[in-house]
Design a protein around this motif. Structure first.
Motif, PDB file in Angstrom:
ATOM      1  N   GLN A  39      30.626  12.907 -34.831  1.00 36.74           N
ATOM      2  CA  GLN A  39      28.969  12.342 -35.843  1.00 36.74           C
ATOM      3  C   GLN A  39      27.911  11.391 -34.977  1.00 36.74           C
ATOM      4  N   ARG A  40      28.572  10.140 -35.314  1.00 38.29           N
ATOM      5  CA  ARG A  40      28.658   8.653 -34.747  1.00 38.29           C
ATOM      6  C   ARG A  40      28.340   8.797 -33.594  1.00 38.29           C
ATOM      7  N   LYS A  41      28.983   9.736 -33.128  1.00 38.09           N
ATOM      8  CA  LYS A  41      28.202   9.180 -31.327  1.00 38.09           C
ATOM      9  C   LYS A  41      26.546  11.152 -31.011  1.00 38.09           C
ATOM     10  N   ILE A  42      27.145  11.663 -31.667  1.00 34.89           N
ATOM     11  CA  ILE A  42      26.096  12.798 -32.049  1.00 34.89           C
ATOM     12  C   ILE A  42      24.768  11.744 -32.777  1.00 34.89           C
ATOM     13  N   ARG A  43      24.465  10.914 -33.244  1.00 36.13           N
ATOM     14  CA  ARG A  43      23.685  10.536 -34.486  1.00 36.13           C
ATOM     15  C   ARG A  43      22.457   9.457 -33.074  1.00 36.13           C
ATOM     16  N   GLU A  44      23.756   9.176 -32.502  1.00 38.59           N
ATOM     17  CA  GLU A  44      23.518   7.641 -31.431  1.00 38.59           C
ATOM     18  C   GLU A  44      21.957   9.199 -30.206  1.00 38.59           C
ATOM     19  N   ILE A  45      22.892   9.718 -29.876  1.00 39.45           N
ATOM     20  CA  ILE A  45      22.602  10.447 -28.983  1.00 39.45           C
ATOM     21  C   ILE A  45      21.065  10.758 -29.063  1.00 39.45           C
ATOM     22  N   ILE A  46      20.842  11.195 -30.855  1.00 42.18           N
ATOM     23  CA  ILE A  46      19.901  11.838 -31.760  1.00 42.18           C
ATOM     24  C   ILE A  46      18.547  10.315 -31.792  1.00 42.18           C
ATOM     25  N   GLN A  47      19.180   9.647 -31.820  1.00 43.25           N
ATOM     26  CA  GLN A  47      18.061   8.468 -31.731  1.00 43.25           C
ATOM     27  C   GLN A  47      17.621   8.232 -30.296  1.00 43.25           C
ATOM     28  N   GLN A  48      18.297   8.255 -29.870  1.00 42.07           N
ATOM     29  CA  GLN A  48      18.152   8.109 -28.497  1.00 42.07           C
ATOM     30  C   GLN A  48      16.751   8.982 -27.492  1.00 42.07           C
ATOM     31  N   VAL A  49      16.473  10.120 -28.099  1.00 38.56           N
ATOM     32  CA  VAL A  49      15.991  11.002 -27.874  1.00 38.56           C
ATOM     33  C   VAL A  49      15.146  10.731 -28.053  1.00 38.56           C
ATOM     34  N   LYS A  50      14.465  10.429 -29.892  1.00 41.24           N
ATOM     35  CA  LYS A  50      13.379  10.172 -30.548  1.00 41.24           C
ATOM     36  C   LYS A  50      13.036   8.738 -30.053  1.00 41.24           C
ATOM     37  N   GLN A  51      13.584   7.709 -29.572  1.00 36.62           N
ATOM     38  CA  GLN A  51      12.842   6.622 -29.291  1.00 36.62           C
ATOM     39  C   GLN A  51      12.117   7.036 -28.343  1.00 36.62           C
ATOM     40  N   GLN A  52      13.201   7.959 -27.290  1.00 37.33           N
ATOM     41  CA  GLN A  52      12.451   7.671 -25.561  1.00 37.33           C
ATOM     42  C   GLN A  52      11.237   8.500 -26.006  1.00 37.33           C
ATOM     43  N   GLU A  53      11.127   9.657 -27.139  1.00 36.72           N
ATOM     44  CA  GLU A  53       9.716  10.594 -27.599  1.00 36.72           C
ATOM     45  C   GLU A  53       8.799   9.147 -28.135  1.00 36.72           C
ATOM     46  N   GLN A  54       9.176   8.538 -28.987  1.00 41.29           N
ATOM     47  CA  GLN A  54       8.495   7.527 -29.422  1.00 41.29           C
ATOM     48  C   GLN A  54       7.605   6.970 -28.338  1.00 41.29           C
ATOM     49  N   LYS A  55       8.218   6.465 -27.135  1.00 33.52           N
ATOM     50  CA  LYS A  55       8.112   5.733 -25.705  1.00 33.52           C
ATOM     51  C   LYS A  55       6.776   6.576 -25.309  1.00 33.52           C
ATOM     52  N   HIS A  56       7.043   7.822 -25.282  1.00 33.41           N
ATOM     53  CA  HIS A  56       6.072   8.404 -24.153  1.00 33.41           C
ATOM     54  C   HIS A  56       4.348   8.500 -25.695  1.00 33.41           C
ATOM     55  N   GLN A  57       5.049   8.882 -26.393  1.00 35.10           N
ATOM     56  CA  GLN A  57       3.344   8.776 -27.066  1.00 35.10           C
ATOM     57  C   GLN A  57       2.664   8.052 -27.136  1.00 35.10           C
ATOM     58  N   GLN A  58       3.419   6.817 -27.100  1.00 34.59           N
ATOM     59  CA  GLN A  58       2.775   5.193 -27.371  1.00 34.59           C
ATOM     60  C   GLN A  58       2.296   4.789 -26.247  1.00 34.59           C
ATOM     61  N   GLY A  59       2.952   5.704 -25.402  1.00 33.97           N
ATOM     62  CA  GLY A  59       2.997   4.545 -23.645  1.00 33.97           C
ATOM     63  C   GLY A  59       2.080   5.579 -23.494  1.00 33.97           C
ATOM     64  N   ALA A  60       1.025   5.153 -21.810  1.00 36.08           N
ATOM     65  CA  ALA A  60      -0.145   6.146 -20.890  1.00 36.08           C
ATOM     66  C   ALA A  60       0.460   7.085 -20.539  1.00 36.08           C
ATOM     67  N   PRO A  61      -0.152   8.715 -19.969  1.00 36.16           N
ATOM     68  CA  PRO A  61       0.258   9.280 -19.878  1.00 36.16           C
ATOM     69  C   PRO A  61       1.348   9.346 -19.277  1.00 36.16           C
ATOM     70  N   THR A  62       2.464   9.898 -19.129  1.00 38.96           N
ATOM     71  CA  THR A  62       3.942   9.911 -17.923  1.00 38.96           C
ATOM     72  C   THR A  62       3.449  12.095 -17.738  1.00 38.96           C
ATOM     73  N   THR A  63       4.850  11.579 -17.068  1.00 37.00           N
ATOM     74  CA  THR A  63       5.203  13.254 -16.486  1.00 37.00           C
ATOM     75  C   THR A  63       6.530  13.491 -16.542  1.00 37.00           C
ATOM     76  N   PRO A  64       6.466  14.980 -18.621  1.00 35.13           N
ATOM     77  CA  PRO A  64       7.704  14.940 -18.651  1.00 35.13           C
ATOM     78  C   PRO A  64       9.371  14.568 -18.440  1.00 35.13           C
ATOM     79  N   ARG A  65       9.762  13.827 -18.544  1.00 28.54           N
ATOM     80  CA  ARG A  65      11.203  13.489 -18.208  1.00 28.54           C
ATOM     81  C   ARG A  65      12.203  15.726 -18.155  1.00 28.54           C
ATOM     82  N   SER A  66      12.864  15.862 -16.901  1.00 27.25           N
ATOM     83  CA  SER A  66      13.568  16.513 -17.052  1.00 27.25           C
ATOM     84  C   SER A  66      14.366  16.602 -18.283  1.00 27.25           C
ATOM     85  N   LYS A  67      15.218  18.098 -19.048  1.00 31.89           N
ATOM     86  CA  LYS A  67      16.104  17.179 -19.252  1.00 31.89           C
ATOM     87  C   LYS A  67      17.124  17.633 -18.443  1.00 31.89           C
TER      88      LYS A  67
END
Length: 453
Positions: free
Chosen positions: A425-453
């Motif tokens: 559970q903890r490890k999966i929550r960490e992954i979710i947190q990382q994804v959320k932080q990356q999405e926030q960076k993308h929204q705040q920063g200059a337009p970037t090409t979307p990262r492929s999963k």
């Protein structure tokens, strides 16, 4: 005064620092020697309950009898005379090797027998062993088989006090052994063997997992002392769970970080989230249908106290049909609350013998993850999910072809024993947190090409 006799006495002197006398009573034989004992086999004391009228004889004139016992058995013996004022019985804690504990037990039984004859006490004196509630299920065994075998092998009659008898003063069950002194002492060896084995398994599981959950303050969690869950946690000072004066805390002097796992509250508050309130998590835990009553308790008392103890909301979803074999428990709360609530539920199922003595309690939990993070949980070619399974020894499944719900979330299924499930559970929550932080960076920063999963 509490009698605190030992073959070598330095141990009790250095536990005065900053503790109340009540806490000293509650932690017999725990000294500043924890570093030394960490390398040794964890200390698992024998705890006996003796009639108050025999305590004087056990201590002897000027403490000579008890000193003789400690010297002969190379043990440290605490007689808790101050506890439960006016009670008919007093606990004695014996710290020694298994053989030392057994010899000391035999000597104490002999002294009580002689005193009974001298004072013309007619009834036989049973041997009473105190055992922490969380270990008793494994001593009894599936359908009582372990206990029956000990009774047959040692020619004794063994009964165990009921869960209803647990009190603030005693999170321990009393194992009452009747028979000749020799028979009782043979039974003590077998009973303690089973209890030690159960305890050592718990220590191994906890030590193995303690490094894997970095964000969690394990010292705060009283998850295995399910005996205490019948008590309102608010009874303690400052709202912390009460410290039972006869509190059995096997981890003291072994690994202080884990002390609370057997129901002793932390020395300080929980501090794993310094900057912001911990995020509320929702976990769906599946339990056997026949265990629902045990989790709810009489008039809902158990589930209410469990929720209070854990600081979580706990609800049992209605059965979808009359013949379902599992019911869903919905737990809402931050990581610490999840750990405590789920841990107590796992412990309760073990204790109430819904799983056999040899079987580990393995349950399925579901957590929701944003559909954008599901791919990351799986990883390229299933790499991440495989690593997760290897690391945690839990089974982790992200069912394919799920339709995301109204919050754009999908389920991840985790199956395994308590620590495996928690780690996953903890490890999966960490992954979710990382994804959320990356999405926030993308929204705040200059337009970037979307990262492929």
């Amino acid at each position: 005064m509490d009698m605190d006799a030992a073959a070598a006495l330095p141990a009790t002197r250095n536990r005065r620092g900053g503790r109340t006398s009540r806490e000293q009573d509650s932690q017999p034989g725990t000294s500043g020697s924890s570093l030394g004992s960490r390398q040794k086999q964890p200390d698992f004391p024998l705890r006996m309950l003796v009639p108050t009228q025999f305590v004087g004889a056990i201590i002897g004139k000027e403490g000579l009898t008890i000193k003789n016992i400690t010297k002969q058995t190379q043990s440290k013996v605490d007689i808790h005379r101050k506890e439960n004022a006016g009670a008919a019985e007093k606990p004695i804690t014996i710290h020694s090797t298994p053989e030392g504990c057994s010899t000391a037990c035999h000597m104490i039984m002999d002294i009580m027998q002689k005193e009974a004859v001298d004072t013309k006490v007619t009834e036989d004196i049973p041997l009473k062993i105190l055992a922490h509630n969380s270990l008793v299920g494994r001593l009894i065994g599936k359908e009582g088989r372990n206990l029956k075998k000990i009774e047959e092998d040692t020619e004794t009659k063994i009964t165990i006090s009921s869960l209803q008898d647990l009190t603030i003063y005693n999170p321990e069950r009393t194992i009452i052994v009747k028979g000749s002194i020799e028979a009782c002492c043979r039974a003590e060896v077998e009973i303690m063997k089973k209890l030690r084995e159960a305890y050592e398994n718990d220590v191994a599981a906890i030590n193995q997992q303690s490094n894997l959950i970095p964000g969690l303050s394990l010292s705060a969690l009283g998850i295995f002392s399910t005996g205490l869950s019948v008590l309102p946690p608010a009874a303690g000072p400052r709202g912390i769970p009460p410290v039972p004066p006869t509190g059995y805390n096997p981890f003291l002097g072994h690994s202080s970080q884990l002390g609370g796992l057997y129901g002793v509250p932390p020395a300080s508050g929980i501090s794993h989230q310094h900057t912001q309130a911990p995020e509320q998590e929702v976990v769906y835990l599946f339990i056997p249908t026949q265990a629902v009553g045990a989790i709810i308790g009489k008039k809902g008392q158990h589930i209410k106290q469990l929720a209070r103890f854990a600081g979580a909301s706990i609800k049992i979803a209605p059965a979808e049909s009359p013949d379902v074999t599992q019911r869903m428990v919905i737990i809402t709360g931050p990581p610490e609350a999840q750990f405590k609530a789920q841990g107590r539920i796992f412990g309760k199922l073990k204790e109430e013998n819904f799983f056999t003595a040899k079987e580990e309690v393995k349950l399925e939990t579901h957590i929701k993850v944003p559909s954008s993070a599901a791919g990351r949980v799986i990883g390229k070619g299933g790499k991440t999910v495989n690593e997760l399974q290897n690391l945690t020894s839990a089974e982790v499944i992200v069912p394919r072809d799920q339709t995301p719900d109204e919050n754009d979330e999908v389920f991840v299924k985790i199956s395994g024993h308590f620590f495996a499930s928690q780690t996953a559970q903890r490890k999966i929550r960490e992954i979710i947190q990382q994804v959320k932080q990356q999405e926030q960076k993308h929204q705040q920063g200059a337009p970037t090409t979307p990262r492929s999963k």
